[in-house]
Design a protein around this motif. Structure first.
Motif: not given
Length: 201
Positions: A142-143, A163-168, A177-180, A194-198
């Motif tokens: 979360g951010f 930004s979501a892009a920078a964190l991704s 791998v960014v899932k959501h 928020h980002i979900v990544a595996t």
């Protein structure tokens, strides 16, 4: 700002923070739904990284049914959380140097846990999350969502928009791998995401 300084800033205001933001009832229902859904989709032991007063750690434990641990740099937060949630294992730790075995966790929740880290220091924390996660382990991050990476005046100490892009991009560099990806703007508060990544290994 040094991580020790951030911990000291939260120690100094721990009682105030716990009174205002230390229970699930004070949290946005959407956040609870997001974290519960992620928990239920995540197998294995879970770490609440930057657990604060421990209310999210308690939620992750599903009333003691899940194997969950919590870590925070603030000694005052951890002490309070131990008293309030004795069924959960909690400890003081630097999120960039966790006393946890490599590839031993199914999930890491980092709910607004890296917001005070200077941008140049975030990669080492993400690398540590990758180290402790098992193959295909899941991270929920979360951010505060912004167009660019920049500081702002947080109530406790300086924090950063991402930004979501920078964190991704950083997550991919560290084997995720960014899932959501999601973001929202609630009335009267800063935009959050928020980002979900595996872990791709």
């Amino acid at each position: 700002m040094l991580r020790a300084d951030v911990a000291a800033a939260y120690d100094a205001r721990a009682n105030e923070y716990i009174a205002k933001l230390g229970s699930l009832e004070q949290m946005a229902p959407q956040d609870r739904q997001t974290i519960e859904a992620w928990r239920d989709a995540t197998a294995g032991r879970i770490l609440d990284a930057g657990c604060g007063p421990g209310h999210w750690t308690d939620l992750l434990s599903a009333h003691g049914q899940r194997d969950v641990i919590g870590a925070d740099a603030s000694e005052r937060f951890v002490s309070s959380a131990r008293e309030r949630f004795p069924h959960v294992s909690l400890f003081v730790a630097d999120l960039a140097a966790l006393p946890i075995a490599t590839a031993s966790l199914g999930g890491v929740l980092a709910w607004f846990s890296i917001i005070h880290a200077a941008p140049e220091n975030v990669p080492e924390t993400l690398a540590e999350f990758a180290r402790v996660l098992e193959p295909r382990g899941s991270l929920l991050l979360g951010f505060f969502d912004g167009d660019v990476v920049e500081p702002f005046d947080h109530a406790v100490t300086t924090a950063y928009y991402w930004s979501a892009a920078a964190l991704s991009e950083l997550l991919v560099r560290h084997g995720f791998v960014v899932k959501h990806v999601a973001a929202r703007q609630d009335h009267g508060v800063r935009r959050q995401g928020h980002i979900v990544a595996t872990l791709d290994r």
